[in-house]
Write a protein that holds these residues in place. Structure first.
Motif, short mmCIF file in Angstrom:
data_model
loop_
_atom_site.label_atom_id
_atom_site.label_comp_id
_atom_site.label_asym_id
_atom_site.label_seq_id
_atom_site.Cartn_x
_atom_site.Cartn_y
_atom_site.Cartn_z
N VAL A 1 0.88 -1.18 0.00
CA VAL A 1 0.00 0.00 0.00
C VAL A 1 0.91 1.22 0.00
CG1 VAL A 1 -1.77 1.28 1.26
CG2 VAL A 1 -1.82 -1.22 1.22
N PRO A 2 1.00 1.95 -1.12
CA PRO A 2 2.02 2.99 -1.27
C PRO A 2 1.90 4.12 -0.25
CG PRO A 2 1.09 2.41 -3.40
CD PRO A 2 0.22 1.78 -2.36
N HIS A 3 3.06 4.65 0.11
CA HIS A 3 3.14 5.88 0.90
C HIS A 3 2.90 7.08 -0.02
CE1 HIS A 3 5.02 4.38 4.75
NE2 HIS A 3 5.18 3.33 3.97
N PRO A 4 2.59 8.23 0.55
CA PRO A 4 2.43 9.44 -0.28
C PRO A 4 3.79 10.02 -0.65
CG PRO A 4 2.02 9.97 2.01
CD PRO A 4 2.23 8.49 1.96
N ALA A 5 4.60 9.21 -1.33
CA ALA A 5 5.98 9.58 -1.61
C ALA A 5 6.36 9.20 -3.04
CB ALA A 5 6.92 8.88 -0.63
N VAL A 6 7.24 9.99 -3.62
CA VAL A 6 7.84 9.67 -4.91
C VAL A 6 9.05 8.78 -4.67
CG1 VAL A 6 9.03 10.64 -6.92
CG2 VAL A 6 7.05 11.82 -5.95
#
Length: 288
Positions: A56-61
Motif C-alpha cells: 500500500v504505497p506511501h504518499p511519496a515519490v
C-alpha cells in the motif's frame, strides 16, 4: 534528524513473508540529502519459485533502479501510487530505490508533483525533468553521475557492488541533481511528518486551523509538493497504521476504527478492503 532508517513495516502486506523470501533493507542517504530523502531501500533475491508482494504505497515519490536476471539495468521515477502496488519476482535480481520524503522530490523536479501521481516514468537522462514533454526543457548534470539509457550511473550499474557502493552511487546521483532550496518544500515536509506521527490529525479543516492556514491553501500545497491532497495523506497514513496493527493479529476493530478517526468499524472495513483487497479480520487470520 534521524541517524537510523525507520524500521516499521507500514504499507507492506505480509511483511514477515517478504523478509523470508528476499533480502530487504533500508539505508540512510548522505547527510546533505536527508532533508529530502526518507531512505534508500535495497532488495536482492534468488528465488526457485515466483514470489508476489503487495504494498500500500506511501504518499511519496520513488526513484527506482532495477535489474532482473541478465537484463540491462533500468531506472524510473514512480509518482505517488493511489492503488495497491503488486509485483511478482522470479529468478534473481536487484533493486535500489530512493524513497523521497513527501514533498521532498519537488526541489529536484521543479514542477507540480501531481504531474507524476499514479505514473511510472522511465528515467533515461541526468535530470528528472529532461526528456518529458509535460515538464518542458531542463538542463541535466554532466559528469560522472549522468544516467544513461540503461539507467546506469556513470556507465556503471547502480545495483552492482556492495550495499555501501550502491548507496554511494545513489548519493552521487542525487547530489548531481543539485536540488534548489525551497522553504515551501520544507514547510510541506514538516506538515506531512506531523500527519504521519500525530494520530490526532484526522480532519483537514482542524489541521488547517491548527496551522493558521486555509483548507484551500493546504490543498494547493499538497498537490504541488506531495502529489495528492491532505485528506488523502491523512487517510492513507491512518490506513497504514491499521494494516500494521492487523499484522500483529486480530484486533478490537471497533476500537481501532475509533482511534484512527473512522466513523465506525464498517467504514474501516470498507476502506481497508478497498485498498488492501481483503477485509482486516481476514488479513489478520491469513498471517497466522
Amino acid at each position: 534528524m534521524r541517524h537510523q532508517p525507520r524500521r516499521d513495516s507500514r504499507g507492506i502486506l505480509d511483511p514477515h513473508r517478504l523478509l523470508r523470501e528476499v533480502r530487504f533493507r533500508r539505508r540512510l542517504p548522505a547527510p546533505a540529502l536527508r532533508p529530502y530523502v526518507e531512505h534508500y531501500w535495497l532488495v536482492d533475491w534468488e528465488l526457485t519459485e515466483p514470489f508476489a508482494q503487495k504494498v500500500v504505497p506511501h504518499p511519496a515519490v520513488n526513484v527506482v533502479f532495477s535489474r532482473f536476471g541478465d537484463a540491462p539495468e533500468t531506472a524510473e521515477i514512480a509518482g505517488v501510487g493511489q492503488r495497491l502496488f503488486s509485483i511478482t519476482l522470479a529468478g534473481n535480481g536487484r533493486v535500489c530505490g530512493v524513497q523521497f520524503r513527501p514533498g521532498g522530490f519537488r526541489p529536484f523536479w521543479g514542477r507540480p508533483v501531481a504531474e507524476l501521481t499514479g505514473q511510472r516514468r522511465p528515467l533515461t537522462t541526468g535530470s528528472p525533468t529532461a526528456g518529458f514533454p509535460a515538464a518542458g526543457p531542463a538542463a541535466g548534470p554532466t559528469g560522472p553521475s549522468r544516467v544513461g539509457a540503461s539507467g546506469a550511473v556513470g556507465g556503471s550499474p547502480v545495483c552492482g557492488g556492495t550495499d555501501d557502493e550502491r548507496c554511494a552511487a545513489l548519493d552521487a546521483f542525487l547530489t548531481a541533481w543539485a536540488p534548489e532550496p525551497d522553504p515551501v518544500a520544507d514547510e510541506v515536509i514538516a506538515l506531512v511528518q506531523e500527519i504521519r506521527s500525530d494520530r490526532s490529525v484526522l480532519r483537514v479543516d482542524d489541521f488547517a486551523q491548527r496551522h493558521d492556514s486555509s483548507v484551500r491553501r493546504l490543498q494547493r500545497l499538497f498537490l504541488a509538493y506531495v502529489g495528492v491532497g491532505p485528506k488523502w495523506v491523512i487517510r492513507r497514513y491512518r490506513l497504514q497504521e491499521a494494516i500494521e496493527q492487523a499484522a500483529d493479529g486480530p484486533q478490537d476493530w471497533a476500537t481501532l476504527a475509533a482511534d484512527l478517526g473512522y466513523s465506525d468499524q464498517a467504514h474501516l472495513v470498507r476502506e481497508f478492503t478497498a485498498v488492501a483487497g481483503i477485509p482486516p479480520a481476514a488479513y489478520a487470520r491469513s498471517l497466522g
